[in-house]
Design a protein around this motif. Structure first.
Motif, PDB file in Angstrom:
ATOM      1  N   LYS A 120       0.823  -1.214   0.000  1.00  0.00           N
ATOM      2  CA  LYS A 120       0.000   0.000   0.000  1.00  0.00           C
ATOM      3  C   LYS A 120       0.856   1.262   0.000  1.00  0.00           C
ATOM      4  CE  LYS A 120      -3.859  -2.143   2.513  1.00  0.00           C
ATOM      5  NZ  LYS A 120      -4.765  -1.995   3.673  1.00  0.00           N
ATOM      6  N   HIS A 121       2.156   1.081  -0.190  1.00  0.00           N
ATOM      7  CA  HIS A 121       3.046   2.245  -0.261  1.00  0.00           C
ATOM      8  C   HIS A 121       2.606   3.160  -1.408  1.00  0.00           C
ATOM      9  CE1 HIS A 121       6.706   4.611  -0.991  1.00  0.00           C
ATOM     10  NE2 HIS A 121       7.125   4.239   0.205  1.00  0.00           N
TER      11      HIS A 121
ATOM     12  N   GLU B  69       3.346 -14.995  -5.327  1.00  0.00           N
ATOM     13  CA  GLU B  69       3.281 -14.437  -6.684  1.00  0.00           C
ATOM     14  C   GLU B  69       2.462 -15.318  -7.614  1.00  0.00           C
ATOM     15  OE1 GLU B  69       6.171 -12.705 -10.176  1.00  0.00           O
ATOM     16  OE2 GLU B  69       6.500 -14.750  -9.496  1.00  0.00           O
ATOM     17  N   ARG B  70       2.761 -16.630  -7.621  1.00  0.00           N
ATOM     18  CA  ARG B  70       2.165 -17.524  -8.611  1.00  0.00           C
ATOM     19  C   ARG B  70       0.665 -17.690  -8.454  1.00  0.00           C
ATOM     20  NH1 ARG B  70       6.877 -19.612 -11.156  1.00  0.00           N
ATOM     21  NH2 ARG B  70       8.361 -18.018 -10.496  1.00  0.00           N
ATOM     22  N   GLU B  71       0.162 -17.499  -7.232  1.00  0.00           N
ATOM     23  CA  GLU B  71      -1.273 -17.656  -7.007  1.00  0.00           C
ATOM     24  C   GLU B  71      -1.958 -16.329  -6.697  1.00  0.00           C
ATOM     25  OE1 GLU B  71      -1.888 -20.678  -4.075  1.00  0.00           O
ATOM     26  OE2 GLU B  71      -0.859 -22.228  -5.244  1.00  0.00           O
ATOM     27  N   ARG B  72      -1.483 -15.648  -5.668  1.00  0.00           N
ATOM     28  CA  ARG B  72      -2.207 -14.466  -5.191  1.00  0.00           C
ATOM     29  C   ARG B  72      -2.022 -13.245  -6.104  1.00  0.00           C
ATOM     30  NH1 ARG B  72      -3.435 -15.512   0.174  1.00  0.00           N
ATOM     31  NH2 ARG B  72      -3.438 -17.765   0.495  1.00  0.00           N
ATOM     32  N   VAL B  73      -0.773 -12.883  -6.397  1.00  0.00           N
ATOM     33  CA  VAL B  73      -0.534 -11.719  -7.268  1.00  0.00           C
ATOM     34  C   VAL B  73      -1.073 -11.996  -8.667  1.00  0.00           C
ATOM     35  CG1 VAL B  73       1.246 -10.274  -8.351  1.00  0.00           C
ATOM     36  CG2 VAL B  73       1.445 -10.908  -5.929  1.00  0.00           C
ATOM     37  N   ASP B  74      -0.909 -13.214  -9.118  1.00  0.00           N
ATOM     38  CA  ASP B  74      -1.405 -13.603 -10.437  1.00  0.00           C
ATOM     39  C   ASP B  74      -2.918 -13.395 -10.519  1.00  0.00           C
ATOM     40  OD1 ASP B  74      -0.434 -14.677 -12.930  1.00  0.00           O
ATOM     41  OD2 ASP B  74      -1.586 -16.481 -12.514  1.00  0.00           O
ATOM     42  N   ALA B  75      -3.625 -13.894  -9.517  1.00  0.00           N
ATOM     43  CA  ALA B  75      -5.094 -13.798  -9.522  1.00  0.00           C
ATOM     44  C   ALA B  75      -5.560 -12.348  -9.407  1.00  0.00           C
ATOM     45  CB  ALA B  75      -5.678 -14.632  -8.385  1.00  0.00           C
ATOM     46  N   ALA B  76      -4.921 -11.584  -8.515  1.00  0.00           N
ATOM     47  CA  ALA B  76      -5.315 -10.183  -8.339  1.00  0.00           C
ATOM     48  C   ALA B  76      -5.047  -9.377  -9.606  1.00  0.00           C
ATOM     49  CB  ALA B  76      -4.562  -9.583  -7.150  1.00  0.00           C
ATOM     50  N   SER B  77      -3.939  -9.677 -10.270  1.00  0.00           N
ATOM     51  CA  SER B  77      -3.604  -8.947 -11.503  1.00  0.00           C
ATOM     52  C   SER B  77      -4.573  -9.270 -12.626  1.00  0.00           C
ATOM     53  CB  SER B  77      -2.158  -9.275 -11.917  1.00  0.00           C
ATOM     54  OG  SER B  77      -1.249  -8.875 -10.914  1.00  0.00           O
ATOM     55  N   ALA B  78      -5.025 -10.516 -12.673  1.00  0.00           N
ATOM     56  CA  ALA B  78      -6.030 -10.887 -13.682  1.00  0.00           C
ATOM     57  C   ALA B  78      -7.302 -10.077 -13.484  1.00  0.00           C
ATOM     58  CB  ALA B  78      -6.322 -12.381 -13.588  1.00  0.00           C
ATOM     59  N   GLU B  79      -7.695  -9.896 -12.235  1.00  0.00           N
ATOM     60  CA  GLU B  79      -8.895  -9.109 -11.947  1.00  0.00           C
ATOM     61  C   GLU B  79      -8.683  -7.624 -12.256  1.00  0.00           C
ATOM     62  OE1 GLU B  79     -10.400  -9.809  -8.049  1.00  0.00           O
ATOM     63  OE2 GLU B  79     -10.719 -11.940  -8.374  1.00  0.00           O
ATOM     64  N   LEU B  80      -7.488  -7.140 -11.956  1.00  0.00           N
ATOM     65  CA  LEU B  80      -7.182  -5.722 -12.191  1.00  0.00           C
ATOM     66  C   LEU B  80      -7.292  -5.375 -13.674  1.00  0.00           C
ATOM     67  CD1 LEU B  80      -6.056  -2.990 -11.014  1.00  0.00           C
ATOM     68  CD2 LEU B  80      -3.782  -3.851 -11.668  1.00  0.00           C
TER      69      LEU B  80
ATOM     70  N   THR C 200     -10.253  -2.280  -8.749  1.00  0.00           N
ATOM     71  CA  THR C 200      -9.484  -1.073  -9.000  1.00  0.00           C
ATOM     72  C   THR C 200      -8.034  -1.265  -8.557  1.00  0.00           C
ATOM     73  OG1 THR C 200      -9.912  -0.162  -6.807  1.00  0.00           O
ATOM     74  CG2 THR C 200     -11.542   0.302  -8.531  1.00  0.00           C
ATOM     75  N   ALA C 201      -7.210  -0.293  -8.861  1.00  0.00           N
ATOM     76  CA  ALA C 201      -5.805  -0.356  -8.454  1.00  0.00           C
ATOM     77  C   ALA C 201      -5.682  -0.388  -6.932  1.00  0.00           C
ATOM     78  CB  ALA C 201      -5.037   0.835  -9.028  1.00  0.00           C
ATOM     79  N   ALA C 202      -6.515   0.406  -6.246  1.00  0.00           N
ATOM     80  CA  ALA C 202      -6.481   0.420  -4.779  1.00  0.00           C
ATOM     81  C   ALA C 202      -6.882  -0.940  -4.213  1.00  0.00           C
ATOM     82  CB  ALA C 202      -7.405   1.510  -4.246  1.00  0.00           C
ATOM     83  N   GLN C 203      -7.880  -1.554  -4.835  1.00  0.00           N
ATOM     84  CA  GLN C 203      -8.314  -2.876  -4.387  1.00  0.00           C
ATOM     85  C   GLN C 203      -7.247  -3.936  -4.664  1.00  0.00           C
ATOM     86  OE1 GLN C 203     -11.992  -2.830  -6.637  1.00  0.00           O
ATOM     87  NE2 GLN C 203     -13.231  -2.596  -4.777  1.00  0.00           N
ATOM     88  N   TRP C 204      -6.522  -3.764  -5.775  1.00  0.00           N
ATOM     89  CA  TRP C 204      -5.402  -4.668  -6.093  1.00  0.00           C
ATOM     90  C   TRP C 204      -4.357  -4.609  -4.982  1.00  0.00           C
ATOM     91  CZ3 TRP C 204      -0.142  -3.752  -7.292  1.00  0.00           C
ATOM     92  CH2 TRP C 204       0.545  -4.789  -7.918  1.00  0.00           C
ATOM     93  N   CYS C 205      -4.000  -3.402  -4.563  1.00  0.00           N
ATOM     94  CA  CYS C 205      -3.033  -3.232  -3.476  1.00  0.00           C
ATOM     95  C   CYS C 205      -3.546  -3.875  -2.192  1.00  0.00           C
ATOM     96  CB  CYS C 205      -2.745  -1.749  -3.244  1.00  0.00           C
ATOM     97  SG  CYS C 205      -1.887  -0.927  -4.606  1.00  0.00           S
ATOM     98  N   ASP C 206      -4.819  -3.631  -1.879  1.00  0.00           N
ATOM     99  CA  ASP C 206      -5.417  -4.190  -0.657  1.00  0.00           C
ATOM    100  C   ASP C 206      -5.423  -5.719  -0.691  1.00  0.00           C
ATOM    101  OD1 ASP C 206      -5.887  -1.639   0.257  1.00  0.00           O
ATOM    102  OD2 ASP C 206      -8.017  -1.617  -0.292  1.00  0.00           O
ATOM    103  N   LYS C 207      -5.814  -6.250  -1.838  1.00  0.00           N
ATOM    104  CA  LYS C 207      -5.959  -7.701  -1.988  1.00  0.00           C
ATOM    105  C   LYS C 207      -4.612  -8.406  -1.796  1.00  0.00           C
ATOM    106  CE  LYS C 207      -8.753 -10.610  -5.067  1.00  0.00           C
ATOM    107  NZ  LYS C 207      -9.996 -10.570  -4.290  1.00  0.00           N
ATOM    108  N   ILE C 208      -3.568  -7.865  -2.437  1.00  0.00           N
ATOM    109  CA  ILE C 208      -2.248  -8.500  -2.332  1.00  0.00           C
ATOM    110  C   ILE C 208      -1.676  -8.304  -0.934  1.00  0.00           C
ATOM    111  CG2 ILE C 208       0.098  -8.568  -3.243  1.00  0.00           C
ATOM    112  CD1 ILE C 208      -1.043  -7.722  -5.946  1.00  0.00           C
ATOM    113  N   GLN C 209      -1.915  -7.134  -0.333  1.00  0.00           N
ATOM    114  CA  GLN C 209      -1.421  -6.916   1.027  1.00  0.00           C
ATOM    115  C   GLN C 209      -2.052  -7.908   1.998  1.00  0.00           C
ATOM    116  OE1 GLN C 209       1.113  -4.761   2.035  1.00  0.00           O
ATOM    117  NE2 GLN C 209       0.901  -6.147   3.779  1.00  0.00           N
ATOM    118  N   LYS C 210      -3.330  -8.172   1.814  1.00  0.00           N
ATOM    119  CA  LYS C 210      -4.008  -9.149   2.674  1.00  0.00           C
ATOM    120  C   LYS C 210      -3.359 -10.522   2.529  1.00  0.00           C
ATOM    121  CE  LYS C 210      -8.542 -11.148   3.717  1.00  0.00           C
ATOM    122  NZ  LYS C 210      -9.963 -11.266   3.304  1.00  0.00           N
ATOM    123  N   SER C 211      -3.027 -10.897   1.296  1.00  0.00           N
ATOM    124  CA  SER C 211      -2.362 -12.179   1.061  1.00  0.00           C
ATOM    125  C   SER C 211      -0.975 -12.197   1.689  1.00  0.00           C
ATOM    126  CB  SER C 211      -2.246 -12.447  -0.443  1.00  0.00           C
ATOM    127  OG  SER C 211      -3.517 -12.620  -1.033  1.00  0.00           O
ATOM    128  N   ALA C 212      -0.220 -11.100   1.519  1.00  0.00           N
ATOM    129  CA  ALA C 212       1.122 -11.020   2.095  1.00  0.00           C
ATOM    130  C   ALA C 212       1.060 -11.133   3.618  1.00  0.00           C
ATOM    131  CB  ALA C 212       1.795  -9.714   1.682  1.00  0.00           C
TER     132      ALA C 212
END
Length: 466
Positions: free
Chosen positions: A253-254, A422-433, A439-451
């Motif tokens: 979320k930086h 990366e292979r599951e969470r970032v991949d899936a979030a990027s597909a949705e983005l 949205t881009a903000a939701q992409w950041c939120d989604k990946i941060q939650k996974s991290a």
């Protein structure tokens, strides 16, 4: 790629088979656990290789094939004529070798790559890999007064290190960037954009010319996460990337990550992504690009070799860094993501650990490295090893990218520390983005939650990048 033999194995692979559970509960041996085959140390044999000890090498049979390894084995055999070398190649690394790791009977050298690579987190946490530090401090095969570590490109040791120990030699060198056809650009009078404002302006021209500005593999949408993270790192500095690597709270979320995500999300919003790309895999999107259906593509430097069968002879493949997001980015425009790939390891329980280390030293010689580049059209981890080799347009462009960066190349490690993130969470979030479902903000939120989930999972070994 999972469905055909491909170099993509390393970068594409599924989270696939994970070794952690299979290795758990099995004594893998400590870091000082070595095979019994030892010889006398001398100037000609600095690693103390037992000259008649057998050596077993297992290679991932991907896009690089196995011929390059046979050439390295021949070089080893020339140095140790009494050594019997057992060579095998497979796409099913985990299925083939995981039982042998568990049984304490692994090969001496493993090219742990592909969609079915054995999970590094599991191997490292169980002490299954020999420390390669001794290799780094050994004299280079070419220049005896120069250590092996001093012949490597920047970042190679970092990407193969876990908890401060060098455990994996990533032999190929991959430069990541934005790819385009110089022929197409020359024909239209286009110039590669150095700023994001210039990129958007050029995309408008490209679209007006009836060409999709960008394509991407929607089935593996993390390919478009790479320029987002690269752009964020260039804007905010390496500390932004280190925070991601270290699973720090709110790292995704930086402000720099948000800004970069918004920029690339704009490609989808403005209709600059090729229609249908959402359903494509990497081969399909790259082929569309080679056919001139799209102008830009995010990929690594294996692209030229992977696409050689369908690339027009006058295409003139070229690569450039991600455009600068602002005029005050902390890294220069020329900075790019460059890192090692195609990991080689020496199992700590191998019967010939010394021979395994020596085999890697042979690979890291100028001859070993240049032979690899000639055979598979990829740069290696060895500095200057492509000198005198006639490179294709793509690799020539990569070499110019490296030279122009003047040492400002950088990389991230979260994708090797925590492969599934990366292979599951970032991949899936990027597909949705890029399908505009979030949205881009939701992409950041989604990946941060996974991290955060990875950070809080006690079953996952954590690594600290300093």
């Amino acid at each position: 790629m999972e469905h055909t033999i491909s170099r993509r194995g390393l970068l594409q692979g599924a989270a696939g088979v994970t070794a952690a559970s299979a290795l758990a509960g099995c004594a893998m041996g400590g870091d000082d656990s070595e095979g019994d085959a030892k010889g006398s140390v001398s100037a000609g044999n600095p690693l103390g290789v037992k000259e008649d000890a057998p050596l077993e090498v297992v290679i991932f049979n991907g896009g690089f094939g196995e011929d390059y390894a046979k050439a390295h084995e021949a070089m080893y055999k020339q140095r140790y004529p009494q050594a019997e070398i057992k060579h095998s190649a497979t796409q099913q690394i985990a299925e083939t070798l995981q039982p042998r790791f568990v049984a304490g009977d692994p090969p001496d050298v493993v090219n742990n790559s592909g969609g079915s690579q054995i999970d590094f987190n599991g191997l490292v946490s169980q002490g299954a890999l020999a420390d390669l530090g001794e290799l780094l401090d050994a004299p280079s095969l070419d220049v005896p007064d120069k250590k092996v570590r001093d012949t490597l490109l920047p970042g190679i040791v970092d990407v193969g290190s876990y908890d401060g120990k060098f455990l994996s030699l990533n032999y190929a060198y991959s430069a990541y960037g934005i790819w385009y056809s110089q022929k197409l650009f020359d024909a239209h009078g286009w110039t590669y954009p150095k700023t994001w404002d210039e990129m958007i302006a050029l995309c408008q021209q490209i679209k007006a010319a009836g060409i999709a500005p960008w394509t991407y593999p929607g089935k593996h949408a993390r390919y478009l996460s790479w320029p987002i993270i690269a752009a964020a790192g260039k804007m905010g500095g390496l500390e932004v990337i280190k925070a991601i690597d270290n699973l720090e709270p709110n790292a995704w979320k930086h402000e720099a990550v948000k800004t970069a995500a918004e920029a690339y999300y704009q490609l989808a919003v403005d209709g600059f992504l090729e229609p249908g790309a959402e359903g494509m895999d990497h081969v399909q999107s790259q082929t569309e690009w080679c056919r001139g259906k799209a102008a830009f593509l995010s990929c690594g430097s294996w692209l030229e070799n992977e696409q050689k069968a369908v690339t027009p002879p006058d295409f003139r493949m070229a690569v450039a860094p991600t455009p600068s997001l602002t005029t005050s980015d902390k890294m220069p425009y020329e900075a790019f993501r460059g890192t090692g790939s195609e990991p080689f390891v020496v199992p700590s329980k191998g019967k010939n650990v010394r021979g395994g280390l020596e085999y890697l030293r042979v690979m890291l010689s100028k001859k070993g490295a240049s032979d690899f580049t000639r055979k598979v059209s990829s740069l290696t981890a060895v500095q200057g090893s492509s000198a005198g080799i006639e490179l294709g347009p793509g690799l020539t462009s990569v070499q110019k990218l490296i030279d122009a960066s003047q040492g400002t190349a950088f990389t991230w490690l979260y994708s090797s520390y925590y492969r599934k993130l990366e292979r599951e969470r970032v991949d899936a979030a990027s597909a949705e983005l890029f399908a505009k479902r979030i949205t881009a903000a939701q992409w950041c939120d989604k990946i941060q939650k996974s991290a955060d989930e990875f950070a809080q999972d006690p079953a996952i070994k954590k690594y600290k990048r300093s």
